[in-house]
Scaffold this motif. Sequence first.
Motif, short mmCIF file in Angstrom:
data_model
loop_
_atom_site.label_atom_id
_atom_site.label_comp_id
_atom_site.label_asym_id
_atom_site.label_seq_id
_atom_site.Cartn_x
_atom_site.Cartn_y
_atom_site.Cartn_z
N UNK A 86 15.48 8.78 54.31
CA UNK A 86 15.43 10.16 53.84
C UNK A 86 14.04 10.76 53.71
N UNK A 87 13.04 10.10 54.29
CA UNK A 87 11.69 10.67 54.24
C UNK A 87 11.54 11.79 55.27
N UNK A 88 10.92 12.90 54.86
CA UNK A 88 10.55 13.95 55.80
C UNK A 88 9.07 13.80 56.16
N UNK A 89 8.62 14.64 57.11
CA UNK A 89 7.21 14.57 57.49
C UNK A 89 6.44 15.71 56.86
N UNK A 90 5.26 15.38 56.35
CA UNK A 90 4.36 16.43 55.85
C UNK A 90 2.98 16.20 56.47
N UNK A 91 2.30 17.27 56.78
CA UNK A 91 0.97 17.12 57.39
C UNK A 91 -0.06 17.94 56.62
N UNK A 92 -1.31 17.70 56.93
CA UNK A 92 -2.40 18.46 56.33
C UNK A 92 -3.55 18.49 57.31
N UNK A 93 -4.58 19.26 57.01
CA UNK A 93 -5.71 19.39 57.95
C UNK A 93 -6.63 18.17 57.93
N UNK A 94 -7.25 17.91 59.07
CA UNK A 94 -8.20 16.80 59.13
C UNK A 94 -9.52 17.18 58.47
N UNK A 95 -9.87 18.46 58.56
CA UNK A 95 -11.02 18.95 57.79
C UNK A 95 -10.45 19.42 56.45
N UNK A 96 -10.80 18.68 55.40
CA UNK A 96 -10.12 18.86 54.12
C UNK A 96 -11.14 19.21 53.03
N UNK A 97 -10.68 19.81 51.98
CA UNK A 97 -11.61 20.05 50.87
C UNK A 97 -11.91 18.73 50.17
N UNK A 98 -13.11 18.66 49.67
CA UNK A 98 -13.51 17.48 48.92
C UNK A 98 -12.57 17.32 47.72
N UNK A 99 -12.13 18.45 47.19
CA UNK A 99 -11.24 18.43 46.04
C UNK A 99 -9.93 17.70 46.35
N UNK A 100 -9.25 18.09 47.43
CA UNK A 100 -7.96 17.46 47.73
C UNK A 100 -8.10 16.02 48.20
N UNK A 101 -9.21 15.74 48.88
CA UNK A 101 -9.41 14.37 49.36
C UNK A 101 -9.75 13.41 48.21
N UNK A 102 -10.47 13.94 47.20
CA UNK A 102 -10.93 13.06 46.12
C UNK A 102 -10.40 13.43 44.73
N UNK A 103 -10.87 14.55 44.16
CA UNK A 103 -10.48 14.89 42.79
C UNK A 103 -8.97 14.89 42.58
N UNK A 104 -8.26 15.50 43.55
CA UNK A 104 -6.82 15.67 43.37
C UNK A 104 -6.06 14.34 43.39
#
Length: 330
Positions: free
Chosen positions: A128-146
Motif C-alpha cells: 500500500x505504499x505510494x510514491x512521493x518525490x521531491x527536488x534534488x536541489x533542496x533547501x538546507x532546512x528540509x534536508x537537515x533541520x526538518x
Amino acid sequence: MSNLFSQLDGIGAKALEQIEGASDLATLELVRVSVLGKKGALSEVLKGLGSASAEDRPKIGAAANDWKRKIEEALEKKKGGLEDQALETRLASERIDISLPSRGLHKGALHPITQTTRRIIQTLGRLGFDIATGPEVETEFLNFEAVNIPKDHPARDMQDTFFMGPGVVLRTHTSAIQMRAMRNQKWPVRILCPGAVYRCDSDATHSPMFHQIEGLWVDKKVSMSDLVGVLEFFAKEMFGSSTKIRLRPSFFPFVEPGAEVDVSWGKDRWLEVLGAGMVHPRLFEMAGYPAGEAQGFAFGMGIERIAMLLHGIDDLRLMYQGDVRFLKQF
Ligand code: DAH
C-alpha cells in the motif's frame, strides 16, 4: 583471283581459330573488330574485288559472305559460352552462406538501477505504499533541520554536502522528502521516496551521486513490530524466502529508536542493507501534528547497494560508466 579465295580462306580459318582460343569477352570483341570491323581483314580483302573478273566477283562475294556468316556464328556461340562461364564464376564467388546465424536485433534494456528501483517499488507497493518525490536541489532546512539535524549538529558531518548557495543544497538523502509529504498529505502517510542524492565523496564504494529510496509510514497506531514485519516481507521478496533480518541499535537523528538492518546472506553472513527506526516526535512537531497523535516508522536504503547484492556486482563505478558490455547483461 584464286589469290583472293585463298586469302579469304586464310582469314576465315585464322579467325575461327582465334575465336576458339579467346579466353574472355574482351579478347573476343578484339577478334570480331579485327576481322569483321570496317577496317577489318575481311573488308580489306573485298577492296581487291575490283580487280577480279566479272565472272569471279559474285563468287568471291558469296565466299566472303559465307565466311562472314560462319565467323558470326562462331562469335555468337563463343560469346554465349564465355558469358555462362563469367556468370558461373560470379555466382561461385558471391555465394551466400545461408547457414550463418543472423546478427539479431539490439534491444535496449533498463539500467540495473532503474530495474532495482522499480522492483523495490513494486514489492513494497503491494503493502500500500505510494510514491512521493521531491527536488534534488533542496533547501538546507528540509534536508537537515526538518529531519532533526540542527545547524552545527555533528550528524551533518556524516553527509558531506554540496552547497548550491546560501541555504540551498543538493539533497544528501531522500529523508529530505519526508517533511514535504507529511505536511502535504492526509493520513495515513504511506510513501516511498526514490531518487538521486549527492555527497561530496568518491571512491570504489562511494559515488558523488547515487540513489536512495526512503519509506515512511505514519498513522495513529504504528509500532516497531509493524516496521519489522514490513522489512521482513521486503527482504524475503527481494533476496529469497529463507532470508532473515536482524536489527542492530544505531543512531539517526530523525528516528528514535533507530536501527541498522542486516539481511542473512548464505549460511552464516549478515549484510547491512538499510537504516530504519520510529519517526522522531520532533518531526511530527515540525509537521504541525497535534502532540502524541501520530506514530510512524521510516527506513532508507541505497539502491545501488541492493542492485549490487542482487546481481553480484563488485564495483560501484560500473553503474555509471555506460559500458554496454556491462549493461547488456541485465
Ligand atoms: N537517511 C539515511 C542515510 O542517508 C538513511 C536512513 C536511516 C533513512 C534511517 C531512514 C532511517 O528513514 O530511519 O544514510
